[in-house]
Design a protein around this motif. Structure first.
Motif, PDB file in Angstrom:
ATOM      1  N   THR A   1     -11.719   6.779   2.373  1.00  0.00           N
ATOM      2  CA  THR A   1     -11.608   7.109   0.949  1.00  0.00           C
ATOM      3  C   THR A   1     -10.470   8.106   0.725  1.00  0.00           C
ATOM      4  OG1 THR A   1     -12.933   9.129   0.709  1.00  0.00           O
ATOM      5  CG2 THR A   1     -14.144   7.059   0.973  1.00  0.00           C
ATOM      6  N   PRO A   2      -9.979   8.212  -0.524  1.00  0.00           N
ATOM      7  CA  PRO A   2      -8.913   9.185  -0.818  1.00  0.00           C
ATOM      8  C   PRO A   2      -9.388  10.635  -0.793  1.00  0.00           C
ATOM      9  CG  PRO A   2      -8.968   7.422  -2.459  1.00  0.00           C
ATOM     10  CD  PRO A   2     -10.240   7.331  -1.669  1.00  0.00           C
TER      11      PRO A   2
ATOM     12  N   ASN B   1      -9.810  13.146   8.831  1.00  0.00           N
ATOM     13  CA  ASN B   1     -10.444  11.840   8.722  1.00  0.00           C
ATOM     14  C   ASN B   1      -9.514  10.821   8.068  1.00  0.00           C
ATOM     15  OD1 ASN B   1     -12.689  10.226   9.328  1.00  0.00           O
ATOM     16  ND2 ASN B   1     -13.543  10.440   7.270  1.00  0.00           N
ATOM     17  N   ILE B   2      -8.235  11.126   8.054  1.00  0.00           N
ATOM     18  CA  ILE B   2      -7.213  10.177   7.584  1.00  0.00           C
ATOM     19  C   ILE B   2      -6.242   9.852   8.716  1.00  0.00           C
ATOM     20  CG2 ILE B   2      -5.268   9.819   6.014  1.00  0.00           C
ATOM     21  CD1 ILE B   2      -6.687  11.534   3.945  1.00  0.00           C
TER      22      ILE B   2
ATOM     23  N   ALA C   1      -1.138   1.621  15.664  1.00  0.00           N
ATOM     24  CA  ALA C   1      -1.166   1.203  17.072  1.00  0.00           C
ATOM     25  C   ALA C   1      -1.703  -0.212  17.253  1.00  0.00           C
ATOM     26  CB  ALA C   1      -2.009   2.181  17.880  1.00  0.00           C
ATOM     27  N   THR C   2      -2.613  -0.623  16.371  1.00  0.00           N
ATOM     28  CA  THR C   2      -3.276  -1.914  16.549  1.00  0.00           C
ATOM     29  C   THR C   2      -2.791  -2.992  15.586  1.00  0.00           C
ATOM     30  OG1 THR C   2      -5.054  -1.295  15.021  1.00  0.00           O
ATOM     31  CG2 THR C   2      -5.364  -0.766  17.370  1.00  0.00           C
ATOM     32  N   GLY C   3      -2.085  -2.599  14.538  1.00  0.00           N
ATOM     33  CA  GLY C   3      -1.687  -3.555  13.516  1.00  0.00           C
ATOM     34  C   GLY C   3      -2.772  -3.818  12.492  1.00  0.00           C
ATOM     35  N   ALA C   4      -3.843  -3.052  12.532  1.00  0.00           N
ATOM     36  CA  ALA C   4      -4.925  -3.217  11.567  1.00  0.00           C
ATOM     37  C   ALA C   4      -4.500  -2.727  10.183  1.00  0.00           C
ATOM     38  CB  ALA C   4      -6.169  -2.457  12.028  1.00  0.00           C
ATOM     39  N   THR C   5      -5.260  -3.094   9.173  1.00  0.00           N
ATOM     40  CA  THR C   5      -5.003  -2.686   7.797  1.00  0.00           C
ATOM     41  C   THR C   5      -5.899  -1.510   7.432  1.00  0.00           C
ATOM     42  OG1 THR C   5      -4.418  -4.947   7.168  1.00  0.00           O
ATOM     43  CG2 THR C   5      -5.004  -3.418   5.391  1.00  0.00           C
ATOM     44  N   LEU C   6      -5.298  -0.453   6.902  1.00  0.00           N
ATOM     45  CA  LEU C   6      -6.046   0.707   6.438  1.00  0.00           C
ATOM     46  C   LEU C   6      -6.273   0.568   4.940  1.00  0.00           C
ATOM     47  CD1 LEU C   6      -7.276   3.493   7.120  1.00  0.00           C
ATOM     48  CD2 LEU C   6      -5.029   4.496   6.651  1.00  0.00           C
ATOM     49  N   LYS C   7      -7.539   0.592   4.518  1.00  0.00           N
ATOM     50  CA  LYS C   7      -7.889   0.406   3.117  1.00  0.00           C
ATOM     51  C   LYS C   7      -8.649   1.617   2.594  1.00  0.00           C
ATOM     52  CE  LYS C   7      -9.662  -3.592   1.972  1.00  0.00           C
ATOM     53  NZ  LYS C   7     -10.575  -4.766   2.013  1.00  0.00           N
ATOM     54  N   TYR C   8      -8.562   1.840   1.275  1.00  0.00           N
ATOM     55  CA  TYR C   8      -9.217   2.976   0.632  1.00  0.00           C
ATOM     56  C   TYR C   8     -10.185   2.498  -0.447  1.00  0.00           C
ATOM     57  CZ  TYR C   8      -5.970   6.209   2.877  1.00  0.00           C
ATOM     58  OH  TYR C   8      -5.265   6.943   3.805  1.00  0.00           O
ATOM     59  N   ILE C   9     -11.387   3.067  -0.428  1.00  0.00           N
ATOM     60  CA  ILE C   9     -12.349   2.810  -1.501  1.00  0.00           C
ATOM     61  C   ILE C   9     -11.913   3.624  -2.722  1.00  0.00           C
ATOM     62  CG2 ILE C   9     -14.757   2.954  -2.227  1.00  0.00           C
ATOM     63  CD1 ILE C   9     -15.448   3.106   0.834  1.00  0.00           C
ATOM     64  N   PRO C  10     -11.672   3.013  -3.871  1.00  0.00           N
ATOM     65  CA  PRO C  10     -11.220   3.772  -5.041  1.00  0.00           C
ATOM     66  C   PRO C  10     -12.282   4.779  -5.502  1.00  0.00           C
ATOM     67  CG  PRO C  10     -10.960   1.392  -5.370  1.00  0.00           C
ATOM     68  CD  PRO C  10     -11.803   1.574  -4.146  1.00  0.00           C
ATOM     69  N   LEU C  11     -11.804   5.894  -6.045  1.00  0.00           N
ATOM     70  CA  LEU C  11     -12.710   6.907  -6.570  1.00  0.00           C
ATOM     71  C   LEU C  11     -12.970   6.672  -8.057  1.00  0.00           C
ATOM     72  CD1 LEU C  11     -11.284  10.190  -4.984  1.00  0.00           C
ATOM     73  CD2 LEU C  11     -12.998   8.616  -4.059  1.00  0.00           C
ATOM     74  N   GLU C  12     -14.145   7.076  -8.493  1.00  0.00           N
ATOM     75  CA  GLU C  12     -14.444   7.085  -9.927  1.00  0.00           C
ATOM     76  C   GLU C  12     -13.730   8.286 -10.568  1.00  0.00           C
ATOM     77  OE1 GLU C  12     -16.598   4.443 -11.332  1.00  0.00           O
ATOM     78  OE2 GLU C  12     -15.701   3.879  -9.399  1.00  0.00           O
TER      79      GLU C  12
ATOM     80  N   GLN D   1      -4.145  16.273   0.982  1.00  0.00           N
ATOM     81  CA  GLN D   1      -3.008  15.982   0.108  1.00  0.00           C
ATOM     82  C   GLN D   1      -3.154  14.683  -0.682  1.00  0.00           C
ATOM     83  OE1 GLN D   1       0.160  16.597   3.054  1.00  0.00           O
ATOM     84  NE2 GLN D   1       0.821  18.386   1.890  1.00  0.00           N
ATOM     85  N   PRO D   2      -3.689  13.592  -0.100  1.00  0.00           N
ATOM     86  CA  PRO D   2      -3.890  12.399  -0.930  1.00  0.00           C
ATOM     87  C   PRO D   2      -4.821  12.657  -2.115  1.00  0.00           C
ATOM     88  CG  PRO D   2      -3.944  11.789   1.382  1.00  0.00           C
ATOM     89  CD  PRO D   2      -3.917  13.295   1.332  1.00  0.00           C
ATOM     90  N   LEU D   3      -5.842  13.481  -1.924  1.00  0.00           N
ATOM     91  CA  LEU D   3      -6.743  13.810  -3.024  1.00  0.00           C
ATOM     92  C   LEU D   3      -6.029  14.671  -4.060  1.00  0.00           C
ATOM     93  CD1 LEU D   3      -9.524  13.627  -4.280  1.00  0.00           C
ATOM     94  CD2 LEU D   3     -10.238  15.567  -2.869  1.00  0.00           C
ATOM     95  N   MET D   4      -5.157  15.572  -3.629  1.00  0.00           N
ATOM     96  CA  MET D   4      -4.382  16.369  -4.585  1.00  0.00           C
ATOM     97  C   MET D   4      -3.535  15.453  -5.471  1.00  0.00           C
ATOM     98  SD  MET D   4      -5.138  19.616  -4.115  1.00  0.00           S
ATOM     99  CE  MET D   4      -6.812  19.124  -3.678  1.00  0.00           C
ATOM    100  N   ARG D   5      -2.935  14.429  -4.871  1.00  0.00           N
ATOM    101  CA  ARG D   5      -2.126  13.497  -5.663  1.00  0.00           C
ATOM    102  C   ARG D   5      -3.008  12.709  -6.622  1.00  0.00           C
ATOM    103  NH1 ARG D   5       0.850  13.617  -0.875  1.00  0.00           N
ATOM    104  NH2 ARG D   5      -0.357  11.952   0.127  1.00  0.00           N
ATOM    105  N   TRP D   6      -4.219  12.368  -6.181  1.00  0.00           N
ATOM    106  CA  TRP D   6      -5.148  11.666  -7.072  1.00  0.00           C
ATOM    107  C   TRP D   6      -5.526  12.563  -8.249  1.00  0.00           C
ATOM    108  CZ3 TRP D   6     -10.304  12.445  -8.546  1.00  0.00           C
ATOM    109  CH2 TRP D   6     -10.920  11.367  -9.177  1.00  0.00           C
ATOM    110  N   LEU D   7      -5.651  13.865  -8.013  1.00  0.00           N
ATOM    111  CA  LEU D   7      -5.958  14.823  -9.078  1.00  0.00           C
ATOM    112  C   LEU D   7      -4.728  15.155  -9.925  1.00  0.00           C
ATOM    113  CD1 LEU D   7      -8.210  17.354  -7.089  1.00  0.00           C
ATOM    114  CD2 LEU D   7      -8.980  15.782  -8.873  1.00  0.00           C
ATOM    115  N   ASP D   8      -3.561  14.710  -9.442  1.00  0.00           N
ATOM    116  CA  ASP D   8      -2.276  14.976 -10.112  1.00  0.00           C
ATOM    117  C   ASP D   8      -1.944  16.469 -10.119  1.00  0.00           C
ATOM    118  OD1 ASP D   8       0.095  14.207 -11.334  1.00  0.00           O
ATOM    119  OD2 ASP D   8      -0.736  14.374 -13.357  1.00  0.00           O
ATOM    120  N   VAL D   9      -2.198  17.114  -8.994  1.00  0.00           N
ATOM    121  CA  VAL D   9      -1.833  18.516  -8.808  1.00  0.00           C
ATOM    122  C   VAL D   9      -1.210  18.661  -7.421  1.00  0.00           C
ATOM    123  CG1 VAL D   9      -3.651  19.393 -10.322  1.00  0.00           C
ATOM    124  CG2 VAL D   9      -4.110  19.142  -7.875  1.00  0.00           C
TER     125      VAL D   9
END
Length: 407
Positions: free
Chosen positions: A117-118, A124-125, A134-145, A363-371
């Protein structure tokens, strides 16, 4: 809860900072330590300092009993089935990295997904970013409300049959969001994924039952729960841990070493290479006994009342923005008009009030908060309404000071 009696157990709180009584509101970064924890660590060094699992002498036996006894104390505290499921590591960061490097490298491939999650702490990111690279896997994020919570509908939409690992924080260190871990674990398991939980901000503040939650891996740190720094716990389901390879090699974790091959000890020791964190484990066990005497339900209720009171007081101050959901843990993250959070924290410190300022390793959460950054007051069992009042009074003074500066 007799808060005054609790406060008297913490020597560090009995001081002034910059001419004011210390108001410590940074327990989400690290908690203070009660006297009995400090005494337990000192007693180990003064009375039976020795390495464990090695010597047959008296001190070695006492140290081993203390270390392994601490493991059983942790087992009971989180309701694990077996001491084999309790691995002592440096902290939550090391635990998550261990799962990513061991379980992740062995079970994740190019067509697979990792879901987080963001709102996650960087710890944990980044391990999952590295695993995906390293594996070529896809990293996905559950959107926040909008309020910084997770919708189970969106959890179900994000996790697919390709998902191999879901890793989510139990309690956000920024928003105070308490995530529905049991429900998320159920969704992950239906898709054949395992779930890793960052419990660093949960275990110190509420009852955590790993069997009831049905999590596959769970990690937390001692220093946030009245214990020493440098000690943490990785819990894992036994079969998963048995099939995982160690990520750190050397003494203590081996069974037999030949010139060209080696075999490993049984659980949990195969993940505890080198001299373990003996004093830290002993101190953590004492911290658990301290918290259990007070009661985790009492602690949770007390902190949530303080957070609610703090938010109600902050709402009375023009220009203060509080982030996060209404229902939250004892964390209040905020910004004050156009005053940089570091400036806010600096002026608060001059009034004896300790808060955290910055991006909080999120930092990803800060960007989500727009600060770019925020200030954060985090409460624990030793805080009082008087602490909140002192914090709010100091914040009003901060606003007045910077208002004068910019006039």
């Amino acid at each position: 809860m007799d808060i005054q009696a609790i406060r008297e157990q913490f020597p560090i709180l009995q001081q002034e900072v910059n001419g004011h009584p210390l108001v410590y509101l940074d327990s989400a970064a690290t908690s203070q330590k009660p006297k009995q924890v400090i005494d337990a660590v000192n007693h180990y060094y003064n009375a039976y300092n020795s390495n464990v699992h090695r010597g047959v002498h008296t001190l070695g036996s006492r140290a081993t009993d203390g270390y392994e006894g601490a493991r059983d104390t942790v087992r009971k505290f989180i309701n694990a089935n077996s001491v084999e499921q309790v691995i002592f590591l440096r902290g939550t960061t090391t635990a998550i990295n261990t799962v990513a490097a061991s379980y992740g490298r062995a079970n994740v491939g190019p067509d697979d997904e990792i879901v987080i999650t963001p709102m996650e702490h960087h710890s944990n990111i980044i391990p999952w970013q590295q695993l995906a690279k390293a594996t070529g896997a896809t990293l996905k994020y559950i959107p926040l409300e909008e309020d910084g919570t997770l919708s189970l509908d969106k959890v179900e939409e994000t996790i697919t049959d390709k998902t191999k690992i879901v890793s989510v924080v139990h309690v956000s260190n920024v928003l105070g969001t308490i995530n529905p871990i049991k429900e998320i674990a159920n969704i992950a398991h239906k898709s054949g994924a395992v779930i890793m939980v960052d419990g660093a901000q949960a275990v110190p503040h509420m009852n955590v039952d790993v069997q009831d939650l049905d999590v596959d891996f769970y990690a937390f740190s001692g220093h946030k729960m009245c214990g020493p720094t440098g000690i943490g716990v990785l819990y894992g389901k036994k079969q998963l841990l048995k099939n995982m390879e160690p990520v750190e090699f050397g003494g203590e974790m081996i069974d037999f070493v030949d010139l060209y091959d080696s075999t490993w000890k049984e659980l949990p020791w195969k993940f505890e290479g080198g001299t373990p964190i003996i004093a830290g484990a002993i101190g953590l066990a004492e911290a658990i006994r301290f918290l259990e005497t007070i009661g985790l339900d009492n602690i949770k209720k007390h902190e949530q009342e303080l957070a609610s009171y703090a938010i109600s007081e902050l709402d009375k101050i023009d220009g203060v923005t509080v982030y996060g959901p209404k229902k939250r843990a004892g964390v209040v993250t905020f910004n004050c008009d156009d005053v940089h959070p570091h400036d806010v924290a600096t002026v608060l410190d001059a009034e004896g009030v300790a808060v955290r300022a910055g991006h909080h390793c999120a930092q990803p959460l800060m960007r989500w908060l727009d600060v770019t950054a925020t200030a954060r007051a985090s409460f624990y069992l030793y805080n009082t309404k008087q602490d909140v009042d002192a914090f709010v009074k100091a914040l009003i003074k901060t606003k007045e000071y910077f208002g004068d500066v910019f006039r």
